[in-house]
Design an enzyme around this catalytic site. Structure first.
Site, PDB file in Angstrom:
ATOM      1  N   TYR A 438       0.816  -1.216   0.000  1.00 14.05           N
ATOM      2  CA  TYR A 438       0.000   0.000   0.000  1.00 14.05           C
ATOM      3  C   TYR A 438       0.849   1.265   0.000  1.00 14.05           C
ATOM      4  O   TYR A 438       2.058   1.225   0.176  1.00 14.05           O
ATOM      5  CB  TYR A 438      -1.031   0.014   1.118  1.00 14.05           C
ATOM      6  CG  TYR A 438      -0.632  -0.175   2.556  1.00 14.05           C
ATOM      7  CD1 TYR A 438       0.657   0.026   3.031  1.00 14.05           C
ATOM      8  CD2 TYR A 438      -1.603  -0.554   3.496  1.00 14.05           C
ATOM      9  CE1 TYR A 438       0.976  -0.131   4.369  1.00 14.05           C
ATOM     10  CE2 TYR A 438      -1.302  -0.721   4.830  1.00 14.05           C
ATOM     11  CZ  TYR A 438      -0.006  -0.512   5.261  1.00 14.05           C
ATOM     12  OH  TYR A 438       0.291  -0.677   6.586  1.00 14.05           O
ATOM     13  N   GLU A 439       0.168   2.371  -0.266  1.00 15.12           N
ATOM     14  CA  GLU A 439       0.819   3.671  -0.516  1.00 15.12           C
ATOM     15  C   GLU A 439       1.767   3.590  -1.714  1.00 15.12           C
ATOM     16  O   GLU A 439       2.788   4.271  -1.763  1.00 15.12           O
ATOM     17  CB  GLU A 439       1.559   4.180   0.727  1.00 15.12           C
ATOM     18  CG  GLU A 439       0.687   4.341   1.946  1.00 15.12           C
ATOM     19  CD  GLU A 439      -0.550   5.205   1.695  1.00 15.12           C
ATOM     20  OE1 GLU A 439      -0.514   6.040   0.770  1.00 15.12           O
ATOM     21  OE2 GLU A 439      -1.539   5.031   2.414  1.00 15.12           O
ATOM     22  N   GLY A 440       1.406   2.786  -2.682  1.00 16.53           N
ATOM     23  CA  GLY A 440       2.240   2.574  -3.862  1.00 16.53           C
ATOM     24  C   GLY A 440       3.131   1.374  -3.645  1.00 16.53           C
ATOM     25  O   GLY A 440       3.956   1.365  -2.727  1.00 16.53           O
TER      26      GLY A 440
END
Length: 586
Positions: A438-440
């Site tokens: 997550y968050e890229g």
């Protein structure tokens, strides 16, 4: 698994002996702060993490979160711990003093955040995203919205979320389809579905403030047509208290591999009332204020897991008796020696230790430059921001990659017991795995580093980062270590300059190897710097431990860098050569 112990001695060393934090604060005009105050904050934060949050970790994993009649309940004790967190001011550490925040330097708050991640990653996630929402509102929202929401978010009376991902739009936000229709009174009606929303609903606070990406009717296609909206769970009344329920809420909870005590929601917005944050069609830029902070914070999740796994493995290795050490009997009064004396076990422990302490130094260096960026207005601010932009994907990806490796080694040290739930090691591994996604994803971070931050950069981020690490090298006293660190840093810089000339396909194909190459190289520089500072610190345990761990890292871990360099310079054609049925022979 033993209880969590805050690594206070290492924080004290990093602040006082390595970062020279008193000089740092004085250079920024922060005379009210010093090392003693910083350590007091960190000690109390560590006590909260160890005594209040950590004991909830295993039971939270067992119980999980539940959605009943549109309301989410979290594990027993989680909400109470949060209320104590808020009452003691921890949520307000970094907040604007004009809205009830404490305005502490990042170098004081980051250690507390690391310790919370070690203690209970699921619990920490809700507070993390609230801090990110605060940053976006502080920087981009109107004064009117700040007046209504900012103080309550900073205090922790309300929490915040980040709503980006849709079922068909993950890393590629150009596909985003949530809509925002003007209501005619300055507000908008938000309609759409979002997935993977951390703390989208919970029982901790009486209001939740969602930061939602959506498209206005006249929005251009692609990412240039995305706007950011503030959408509260409950619409504030004229007194600023939660009033009418908004048309936004969870329709499901994701069933996950880990972080089971964190409510990950599918969120539906059915004409929910929201307000524009920043300018129309500039939502992605506004959201990146949140995302860049969140990406560093996710890096801290990897660091926190590394430390927790190291502590658990070290304790077990000291107690578990198996066989005799090959170098000779170590415990003649026992039937066998502790496994810590087995070279292979010691190798695993030192790998964990070198990652945890090396990444902690990277995080504290990042925090130092956050202090500079937030407390200067001259060339130092521009330079600091350039360093932060370059290091953000490194922190996010490298610290979580090593976090997974450290937790896997924790399971391995325990042997079969590590695979059993009651020991806690497998939970650390399950929980930290999400941090690489997550968050890229870490692949996206690698593309960001080699693309925006290196080959397409016009702001000199590479040069600024080189200067930041060269400053550390210049302060090394021991001649041999200084020369070795100089050579290491120069090789990385020269290689990076060469990579700037790669064509787009080789840039993309070499991205992950470049990020790993960079991570290992810069951590090496940090280890030489720390070892030198430790030799002068007056604490014999830290002096010996840091110097010996530096040697281990240089001889056993740093050689990985050259493997990634070789792969980096291999043509991307070999990646793309296999196609069609050549993959599966069907």
């Amino acid at each position: 698994m033993p209880g969590y112990l805050p690594p206070l001695a290492d924080f004290r060393f990093l602040l006082q002996d390595w970062l020279k934090i008193n000089e740092h604060y004085a250079s920024l005009g922060l005379g009210e702060f010093d090392a003693d105050l910083a350590m007091e904050v960190i000690e109390q934060g560590g006590k909260f993490a160890a005594d209040v949050v950590a004991p909830l970790n295993r039971e939270g994993d067992e119980y999980g979160c539940h959605l009943t009649d549109g309301k989410v309940s979290t594990p027993q004790g989680f909400a109470q711990a949060y209320h104590s967190y808020v009452e003691n001011g921890w949520n307000a550490m970094l907040g604007d003093v004009n809205y009830g925040g404490q305005g502490l330097p990042y170098s004081m708050a980051v250690p507390v955040h690391e310790m919370l991640n070690s203690a209970n990653l699921s619990w920490r996630l809700t507070t993390m995203l609230t801090e990110s929402a605060v940053l976006a509102i502080t920087k981009h929202a109107s004064d009117e919205l700040k007046a209504i929401y900012l103080e309550k978010l900073i205090s922790g009376e309300w929490t915040g979320t980040m709503n980006l991902t849709e079922p068909h739009a993950g890393s590629d936000l150009s596909l985003l389809s949530a809509k925002a229709e003007p209501n005619g009174d300055g507000s908008y009606a938000i309609t759409g579905s979002k997935i993977f929303i951390t703390a989208g609903d919970h029982d901790w606070t009486d209001n939740i403030i969602h930061m939602v990406l959506a498209r206005l009717p006249d929005a251009p296609a692609g990412v240039k047509g995305i706007s950011l909206f503030l959408v509260p769970k409950f619409l504030p009344d004229q007194n600023g208290n939660p009033g009418k329920r908004n048309a936004a809420g969870p329709s499901a909870l994701e069933k996950k591999m880990g972080i089971k005590a964190s409510p990950t929601c599918v969120m539906n917005f059915d004409g929910a009332t929201g307000w524009l944050i920043g300018e129309a069609h500039q939502g992605l830029a506004c959201m990146f204020t949140m995302m860049n902070d969140a990406r560093f914070q996710v890096g801290l999740e990897g660091l926190g897991a590394s430390e927790a796994a190291f502590q658990g493995a070290l304790s077990y290795a000291r107690e578990r008796l198996q066989s005799r050490a090959p170098q000779g009997i170590q415990q003649p009064n026992d039937k066998a020696d502790a496994i810590i004396f087995q070279p292979d076990v010691a190798r695993m422990l030192l790998t964990q230790k070198s990652f945890a302490e090396g990444c902690r130094a990277l995080a504290m260096l990042y925090a130092k430059y956050m202090d500079i960026a937030h407390n200067t207005e001259d060339d130092r601010k521009e330079e600091a921001n350039a360093v932060l932009q370059f290091l953000t994907p490194v922190c996010k990806a490298f610290m979580t990659d090593t976090g997974l490796e450290a937790t896997s080694l924790g399971v391995q040290v325990y042997g079969g017991h590590g695979y059993i739930r009651e020991w806690g090691m497998e939970q650390l591994m399950r929980d930290v795995r999400i941090a690489m996604l997550y968050e890229g994803t870490n692949g996206i971070q690698a593309q960001d580093l080699i693309g925006r931050k290196l080959t397409r950069d016009k702001q000199g981020m590479l040069d600024s980062t080189y200067r930041a690490f060269n400053e550390l090298v210049s302060n090394i006293v021991q001649p041999n270590n200084k020369q070795t660190a100089e050579q290491l840093l120069q090789e990385w810089y020269t290689t990076s300059q060469t990579v700037k000339g790669f064509d787009p396909v080789n840039v993309s194909g070499g991205a992950c190897d470049y990020l790993q190459y960079t991570g290992y190289a810069l951590l090496g520089v940090l280890w030489y710097s720390m070892a030198d500072a430790a030799s002068q610190c007056g604490n014999p345990h830290i002096a010996a431990g840091k110097q010996k761990t530096c040697t281990f890292y240089a001889e056993r871990i740093l050689p990985r860098m050259q493997g990634h360099k070789a792969a980096l310079f291999a043509e991307a054609a070999n990646i793309l050569a296999v196609s069609g049925s050549e993959f599966d022979y069907l």
